[in-house]
Design a protein around this motif. Structure first.
Motif, PDB file in Angstrom:
ATOM      1  N   GLU A 150      26.470  43.812  40.601  1.00  0.00           N
ATOM      2  CA  GLU A 150      25.439  43.787  40.000  1.00  0.00           C
ATOM      3  C   GLU A 150      25.864  43.524  38.827  1.00  0.00           C
ATOM      4  N   ILE A 151      26.680  44.380  38.004  1.00  0.00           N
ATOM      5  CA  ILE A 151      27.304  44.092  36.845  1.00  0.00           C
ATOM      6  C   ILE A 151      28.184  43.102  36.538  1.00  0.00           C
ATOM      7  N   ALA A 152      28.919  42.549  37.396  1.00  0.00           N
ATOM      8  CA  ALA A 152      29.719  41.345  37.413  1.00  0.00           C
ATOM      9  C   ALA A 152      28.578  40.188  37.520  1.00  0.00           C
ATOM     10  N   LYS A 153      27.624  40.144  38.033  1.00  0.00           N
ATOM     11  CA  LYS A 153      26.672  39.045  38.023  1.00  0.00           C
ATOM     12  C   LYS A 153      25.915  38.991  36.508  1.00  0.00           C
TER      13      LYS A 153
ATOM     14  N   PHE B 107      36.787  37.841  34.725  1.00  0.00           N
ATOM     15  CA  PHE B 107      37.390  36.833  33.986  1.00  0.00           C
ATOM     16  C   PHE B 107      38.813  36.521  34.868  1.00  0.00           C
ATOM     17  N   ILE B 108      39.535  37.407  35.359  1.00  0.00           N
ATOM     18  CA  ILE B 108      40.548  37.107  35.886  1.00  0.00           C
ATOM     19  C   ILE B 108      40.358  36.271  37.198  1.00  0.00           C
TER      20      ILE B 108
ATOM     21  N   GLU C 259      30.856  28.605  37.036  1.00  0.00           N
ATOM     22  CA  GLU C 259      31.197  27.666  38.145  1.00  0.00           C
ATOM     23  C   GLU C 259      32.008  28.548  39.056  1.00  0.00           C
ATOM     24  N   ASN C 260      32.546  29.349  38.795  1.00  0.00           N
ATOM     25  CA  ASN C 260      33.529  30.229  39.955  1.00  0.00           C
ATOM     26  C   ASN C 260      32.611  31.736  40.090  1.00  0.00           C
ATOM     27  N   GLY C 261      31.348  31.669  39.874  1.00  0.00           N
ATOM     28  CA  GLY C 261      30.339  32.687  39.958  1.00  0.00           C
ATOM     29  C   GLY C 261      30.465  33.388  41.518  1.00  0.00           C
ATOM     30  N   GLU C 262      30.218  32.339  42.516  1.00  0.00           N
ATOM     31  CA  GLU C 262      30.229  33.020  43.835  1.00  0.00           C
ATOM     32  C   GLU C 262      31.562  33.659  44.203  1.00  0.00           C
ATOM     33  N   LYS C 263      32.605  32.735  43.806  1.00  0.00           N
ATOM     34  CA  LYS C 263      34.123  33.510  44.165  1.00  0.00           C
ATOM     35  C   LYS C 263      34.097  34.620  43.589  1.00  0.00           C
ATOM     36  N   ILE C 264      33.739  34.868  42.387  1.00  0.00           N
ATOM     37  CA  ILE C 264      34.018  36.257  41.495  1.00  0.00           C
ATOM     38  C   ILE C 264      33.036  37.321  42.461  1.00  0.00           C
ATOM     39  N   ILE C 265      31.848  37.015  42.799  1.00  0.00           N
ATOM     40  CA  ILE C 265      31.136  38.200  43.546  1.00  0.00           C
ATOM     41  C   ILE C 265      32.002  38.495  44.846  1.00  0.00           C
TER      42      ILE C 265
END
Ligand code: SER
Length: 593
Positions: free
Chosen positions: A331-334, A289-290, A349-355
């Motif tokens: 994996e968990i973040a996904k 989330f951050i 929307e920011n999924g790729e950035k998070i990973i």
């Protein structure tokens, strides 16, 4: 009671208050816009502070939402049944509209009718009164009228029944809290919701926000009487379903299951395995989330970025205990991105950035983790006594990137403690040295670091005004600003890249203002005056208090300064980069030549 899911509770809550005249508003960012005293949004009321102080909210005087929050003060407690570093808070607000009667009766109705909690299972607490605020007989009476027996209404002092402010100063007031009586035996004579024996579990808090705590620690009456309520989503789901911990709720169970699959261990094993799975599940969700926030940050050594770094590194260390590494974290973040993407689209929307940020940070840490562990092992076998010197803890931080709590935990596992004061002292000395170094560097080159920053700050105000003008959009607002002696960086809401023509027009606008020259004027006035003069900025200051308004060419902004003295000092403004910062937010880097 049937099993209640998180989305059912969110929906039921928002619908209930919508039916009672509340506007449903979206969550605000996790990064507070208006409060330099805290790093994260810690409660639903936090983004609403200006409105609790009297500013008009565009959606009206009755609001309801689900706000995402981060609280890291209790990070050491994470791993128990309830403590989380990230949580969702359901809330409803009256901005100078209804007060105790409606707030309490709706709370009662929601708990007993919508959630179906039998009245015998409820207990409440109200404020006992002190020199700042009288005993809350009124709330007690309303609860009684609702049907809560006298012996289930507890009068408690400020320590228990007062909420706020969220930062150092701000709106606050006495509250009335609602608990589920688990039916356990009383732990003793004085057993009440104030003790943590587990008989009473808090699920909701109605705050009667009628005071402002000022910088001197005094409580002044607010211009308007507000209601601020907060119900922790994870906690409530857990308690209502009779689970043992929040990790059994649908907000976590899939992450725990994945950790079981990946590690081949069982969550139910207890001890270190359960603890590690809980800490990983919590920290990875918070990190997701951050990073994924609309004003998301990336790991760094300062402010929110450092909290994020610590969360990720701590998660990695606990993953290691499960014999897992950074890929498990991804994996968990996904799974979290998938789970939360519909409720909070920015996470998707920011999924790729998070990973990719999680991956990067794991790589960085894995490079030094092994070495740091070896170093610590060596030191611990050689030191006299059972206390790791602060200087060594600092070296582990500085050279191997070990946040203090990791060093503390590693030491504790072997029966050592850490000289924390010594660590902070070493940190301070280091900072002073690097500051001196930086000053040396600027000597002769850039003569006056502070003055250059002030000039860039003034240029930032002009840029803010120029964007509104050139893009013909008065809704453009500052989303973030960061200024060094070399450049300014300005984030603003806008949903597409600027064209080269627009960039040129913005530069020309700013340079034309600079060319006109003229003194930069700073005036003090009340927030109302500032508003009436058309100043832009964040209106967070307490009602009636003076704010500084800077007039810089055509721009008028509420701001703390410092600024250049005259526009003629600024030189030529040049945009060096325009890029996306996050969804719907653009970022401009610019310099003065
Ligand atoms: N601000 C209060 C809390 O955090 C109620 O929303 O509990």
């Amino acid at each position: 009671m049937e099993r209640l899911t998180s989305s059912e509770l969110r929906q039921a809550y928002l619908n209930f208050f919508k039916e009672r005249g509340h506007a449903v508003i979206p969550t605000s960012s996790l990064i507070p816009e208006n409060d330099p005293t805290v790093l994260f949004t810690t409660a639903g009321m936090h983004p609403l502070v200006p409105y609790l102080l009297g500013e008009k909210h565009p959606a009206g005087t009755r609001l309801t939402d689900v706000q995402i929050c981060v609280r890291t003060g209790d990070i050491d407690e994470v791993g128990d049944a309830f403590h989380l570093t990230f949580f969702e808070m359901l809330g409803n607000w009256s901005l100078g509209d209804y007060f105790k009667k409606e707030a309490i009766s709706w709370s009662y109705e929601f708990l007993t009718k919508v959630l179906g909690i039998p009245v015998e299972k409820l207990a409440v607490s109200v404020f006992a009164g002190d020199e700042d605020c009288p005993k809350d007989e009124e709330s007690a009476r309303i609860w009684q009228e609702m049907g809560i027996p006298k012996d289930k209404i507890f009068f408690l002092p400020k320590k228990n029944n007062w909420w706020g402010p969220a930062g150092m100063t701000g709106p606050c007031g006495p509250d009335t809290e609602m608990f589920i009586d688990t039916g356990k035996e009383k732990c003793g004579e004085g057993c009440s919701p104030a003790c943590d024996c587990g008989k009473y579990l808090e699920i909701w808090n109605d705050v009667f926000m009628e005071y402002f705590k000022n910088q001197d620690g005094m409580f002044e009456p607010l211009k308007q009487r507000n209601v601020d309520t907060g119900m922790g989503l994870e906690r409530t789901i857990c308690i209502l379903n009779g689970y043992n911990s929040v990790y059994e709720t649908d907000l976590f169970d899939f992450a725990i299951k994945k950790l079981e699959e990946l590690s081949g261990r069982k969550y139910s094993e207890g001890g270190d395995v359960t603890l590690a799975m809980r800490i990983v599940a919590d920290h990875v969700r918070t990190a997701t989330f951050i990073i994924g926030d609309v004003k998301g940050v990336t790991p760094s050594n300062v402010d929110q970025g450092y909290v994020l770094r610590r969360l990720i590194r701590r998660a990695l260390r606990y993953l290691k205990k499960l014999e897992l590494d950074g890929s498990a974290m991804q994996e968990i973040a996904k799974l979290y991105i998938e789970k939360y993407g519909d409720v909070y689209p920015f996470i998707k929307e920011n999924g790729e950035k998070i990973i990719s940020e999680l991956e990067l940070e794991a790589e960085r840490f894995s490079k030094t983790l092994e070495q740091g562990l070896k170093e610590l092992e060596k030191v611990l076998t050689h030191i006299q006594g059972k206390v790791l010197p602060g200087k060594t803890a600092f070296r582990l931080y500085d050279t191997f990137g070990f946040p203090l709590e990791i060093t503390k935990e590693l030491c504790a596992e072997q029966g050592f403690s850490v000289d924390e004061e010594g660590y902070h002292e070493a940190f301070r000395i280091h900072q002073e040295k690097s500051k001196m170094g930086a000053e040396q560097k600027f000597k002769g080159g850039l003569a006056d670091n502070a003055a250059q920053t002030a000039r860039l700050h003034s240029a930032t105000h002009l840029l803010n005004a120029a964007l509104k003008k050139v893009l013909n959009d008065n809704n453009i607002n500052q989303k973030g600003s960061n200024i060094t002696a070399e450049r300014l960086r300005f984030d603003f809401n806008f949903d597409r890249p600027l064209t080269p023509e627009e960039i040129k027009a913005v530069e020309d606008f700013v340079n034309a203002e600079i060319k006109k020259g003229g003194e930069i004027i700073c005036e003090e006035m009340t927030v109302d005056e500032a508003l009436s003069k058309g100043a832009v900025g964040v209106f967070t200051s307490k009602y009636g208090e003076k704010v500084k308004v800077y007039t810089i060419g055509c721009s008028k902004e509420i701001c703390g300064g410092p600024h250049a003295a005259n526009l003629s000092e600024l030189g030529t403004f040049k945009i060096v980069k325009e890029q996306s910062s996050s969804a719907g937010v653009r970022r401009i880097r610019a310099i003065l030549e």
